[in-house]
Design a protein around this motif. Sequence first.
Motif, short mmCIF file in Angstrom:
data_model
loop_
_atom_site.label_atom_id
_atom_site.label_comp_id
_atom_site.label_asym_id
_atom_site.label_seq_id
_atom_site.Cartn_x
_atom_site.Cartn_y
_atom_site.Cartn_z
N LEU A 1 -18.66 14.85 1.54
CA LEU A 1 -17.30 15.18 1.97
C LEU A 1 -17.33 16.08 3.20
N LEU A 2 -18.25 17.03 3.22
CA LEU A 2 -18.39 17.92 4.37
C LEU A 2 -18.82 17.14 5.60
N ASP B 1 -14.95 13.53 11.25
CA ASP B 1 -13.52 13.37 11.53
C ASP B 1 -13.04 14.35 12.58
N GLU C 1 -18.29 13.96 6.20
CA GLU C 1 -17.15 13.14 6.62
C GLU C 1 -16.13 13.98 7.38
N SER C 2 -15.90 15.20 6.91
CA SER C 2 -14.96 16.10 7.60
C SER C 2 -15.47 16.43 8.99
N ALA D 1 -13.37 21.80 2.56
CA ALA D 1 -14.75 21.73 3.04
C ALA D 1 -14.90 22.48 4.36
N VAL D 2 -13.94 22.30 5.25
CA VAL D 2 -13.99 22.96 6.55
C VAL D 2 -13.86 24.48 6.39
N LEU E 1 -5.95 17.19 8.21
CA LEU E 1 -6.88 17.08 7.09
C LEU E 1 -6.15 17.15 5.75
N ASP F 1 -8.94 18.19 0.23
CA ASP F 1 -10.37 18.26 -0.02
C ASP F 1 -11.16 18.50 1.26
N ARG F 2 -10.80 17.78 2.31
CA ARG F 2 -11.52 17.95 3.57
C ARG F 2 -11.21 19.30 4.21
#
Length: 287
Positions: free
Chosen positions: A216-217, A223, A219-220, A156-157, A149, A152-153
Motif C-alpha cells: 500500500l505504501l 501515485d 502504491e501511494s 500510509a503517507v 488520496l 488508507d493511502r
Amino acid sequence: MHLLMILMALAIALGLRQGNLNSQKSPKPSLTNLEQRWRSGIIALVAPALLLLTTAVAVLSMGAQGQMVWQGTGLASYLISWLFLLSALICLIHQALQLWRTVAQLHRYPQTEVLGYPCRIIDDTGLFTAQVGGWKPELTITQGLLDHLDGDRLAAVLAHEDGHRVYRDTFWFFWLGICYRLTLWLPQSEQLWQDLLLLREIRADAWAAQQVDELLLAESLLDVVRAPLRSTASFEAAFSCTAPPSRLEQRIEALLCGIHPGLHFGWQGVLQLAWVLLPLTIIPFHH
C-alpha cells in the motif's frame, strides 16, 4: 606553516572524496548494507567541511604573527581562513533565515488533525506533504493531497512523515545541508547529498511499513510522484520530491524486499569523525 596546514586540509578533503568515489563505482548501489552506506556517506560529506572549519579556526586562533616551532606564519593563510569562516557564517545565517521565514509562513495556517496527526493544511491543489522545521517540525499537507488520496493511502503517507519526525530528519539535515553547501566545489558533493536523501526516505518508509502494508505504501508512492513537486529545502522532509527514477526504484525495491534499516550514525560514527579536530591540537605549538 599556516598555509601548509590549509593545503594539507584541502588535500585530505579531496582524498576523502576520491576514496569514497572509488568505493562506489556501481551505478546502482546495493541495498544489502545500508547501515554502512549511511555512515560512510555522512562521514564523506561532513568530514571535509569540519576539517576545513577546524583548520581555519586553528589558523585564526594562532593569528597572523608568531612562530610555529620551526617556521614563521603568513598573512595569506590568515585571510583565507577568515574568508572560509565568513562564508560558513553566511551560509548558516541564510539557511536559518530561510527556515524562520518558512515556519512563519506556515504558522499562518490553522493547526488541525488528520487521522490523528497534528498538521497544518495549505490551500493548494498540488500533491505535497512534509515535515517542516527544526528539532520539532510540523506536518504540512496540501488540500490537493487530502482530496487526491483515500483514507488508507493517506494513512500510509502520514505514517511515512511521522518517521521523519521520529528520526528528527529536518534538524539533522539542516546541518548536513550546510556541510553540503560549504563543499559544493569538492567532487561528489551532489551525489553524496542525493544518496543521503534517498537513505533518509528509505528509513522513513521502513518506519511506516511497521504500521501499514508495504504494498500500500509503495502504491501511494507511485501515485503521488506522478505529480510534479517542488524540490524541498534541507529543513523539509517530504514524502516525495523531484528525483531521478533510480531513487524511486530503490525505495520501492526496499519496501517490497522488506528491508527495514534503522540507519543510526551512533557513537561509532562520531568516533570516526573525531580526527577532524586534530588541527586544533597544533595551537599550543604556536608562540
